[in-house]
Design an enzyme around this catalytic site. Structure first.
Site, short mmCIF file in Angstrom:
data_model
loop_
_atom_site.label_atom_id
_atom_site.label_comp_id
_atom_site.label_asym_id
_atom_site.label_seq_id
_atom_site.Cartn_x
_atom_site.Cartn_y
_atom_site.Cartn_z
N TYR A 53 -11.25 14.06 2.39
CA TYR A 53 -9.95 13.40 2.39
C TYR A 53 -10.10 11.97 2.90
O TYR A 53 -10.48 11.74 4.06
CB TYR A 53 -8.94 14.13 3.28
N GLY A 214 11.65 19.68 -7.78
CA GLY A 214 12.62 19.20 -8.75
C GLY A 214 12.70 17.70 -8.86
O GLY A 214 13.48 17.16 -9.66
N LYS A 215 11.88 16.99 -8.10
CA LYS A 215 11.98 15.53 -8.08
C LYS A 215 11.58 14.90 -9.42
O LYS A 215 11.94 13.76 -9.71
CB LYS A 215 11.11 14.95 -6.97
#
Length: 314
Positions: A53, A214-215
């Site tokens: 990362y 849902g964005k």
């Protein structure tokens, strides 16, 4: 936040874990500190990190903010090793794994990982050698428990059985896998194997890489991960016609329950059989707080069944 045991082990973690994949790229040190404080204040314990990362930057940031603001004993640190290369070998070679572990501990500023998650499957290194590295790490106090990252069912079963056959070797207690309403392929082979061997699941990308919130139903918000040059391919892999049908079902369920799509999707995966924790990432502390708030949401049986049906794997 309630806690669960990881598989058949004595290790306990919060049902929601904090992921740090974007730390060092899209999340700076100040935002990371706010996230960690928000998470711990809500009773969260499990923090997941990996040396890949931000090319190690995520672990450096986690180490700084952890040692500045949160007692080490408050956290269960799950560190995932990468696939290092060097003079000691690469992949799952003993020298490479232990070298990578030491580098992780140095970046985090701690003397041990609570859970060390080994990457992948290395056909070029004898499994006994890899398991010996785990045992060295455990016996030296650098690691408390061990797990695997994204194994197949047969790989998990092979590692568990070989560890038991060798004796005095740490048996894996966890498997970190992508698991959500949009990604259920692990249910075919891996999850039955995990259940049989007493291995707990850490579900990453439990929100379908953000799609289940849902964005993206009406496009791509400018501040979303899909708009990020770094993360766009990661999100786009979960945007298709099947996903759209599942997202619509989540939106309908959220509307009927008077809650958010995020809460519906996260509650669904959090309470799947075998899941010890759902590991979420967040853009900022406010977004993380929304995920943590789902702790109080429990899905009715009828809604859970409907979501099961619409998302059943092909």
């Amino acid at each position: 936040m309630r806690r669960r045991r990881v598989g058949a082990s004595g290790l306990q973690v919060s049902r929601i874990g904090l992921g740090t994949m974007t730390w060092g790229d899209d999340t700076d040190e100040e935002s990371a500190a706010e996230q960690l404080t928000t998470f711990v204040d809500a009773g969260g314990t499990l923090v997941e990190t990996a040396d890949v990362y931000g090319a190690g930057r995520a672990q450096e940031i986690l180490g700084k903010v952890m040692n500045a603001s949160v007692p080490r004993d408050y956290l269960v640190l799950a560190g995932r090793g990468g696939l290092p290369t060097g003079v000691l070998g690469d992949g799952a070679a003993r020298g490479a794994l232990l070298s990578a572990l030491d580098a992780t501990l140095s970046r985090l500023g701690t003397d041990h990982l609570d859970l060390w998650q080994l990457p992948g499957w290395d056909a070029d290194v004898p499994l006994e050698e890899t398991l010996s590295a785990v045992q060295v790490a455990v016996m030296s106090g650098r690691v408390r428990y061990a797990g695997l990252v994204a194994p197949s069912g047969w790989q998990l079963a092979t590692v568990a059985e070989r560890a038991r056959t060798l004796g005095n070797v740490t048996v894996p207690v966890s498997a970190q896998i992508e698991y959500s309403l949009l990604s259920r392929s692990a249910e075919v082979e891996l999850i039955p194997a995990a259940r049989h061997h007493g291995v707990g699941l850490l579900a990453w990308a439990p929100l379908g890489r953000g799609v289940l919130t849902g964005k993206y139903a009406d496009g791509t918000p400018a501040d979303s991960r899909a708009a990020s040059p770094v993360l766009a391919p990661y999100v786009e892999a979960r945007r298709n016609e099947r996903s759209a049908r599942i997202v619509q079902a989540v939106l309908t369920a959220a509307d009927g329950l008077g809650t958010s799509p995020l809460a519906v999707a996260l509650a669904w995966i959090r309470d799947r059989p075998g899941v010890a924790a759902a590991v979420v990432g967040a853009r900022d502390a406010a977004q993380l707080a929304a995920s943590v708030a789902t702790e109080t949401v429990d899905l009715p049986t009828e809604i859970r069944a409907a979501l099961d049906d619409v998302s059943v794997p092909g």
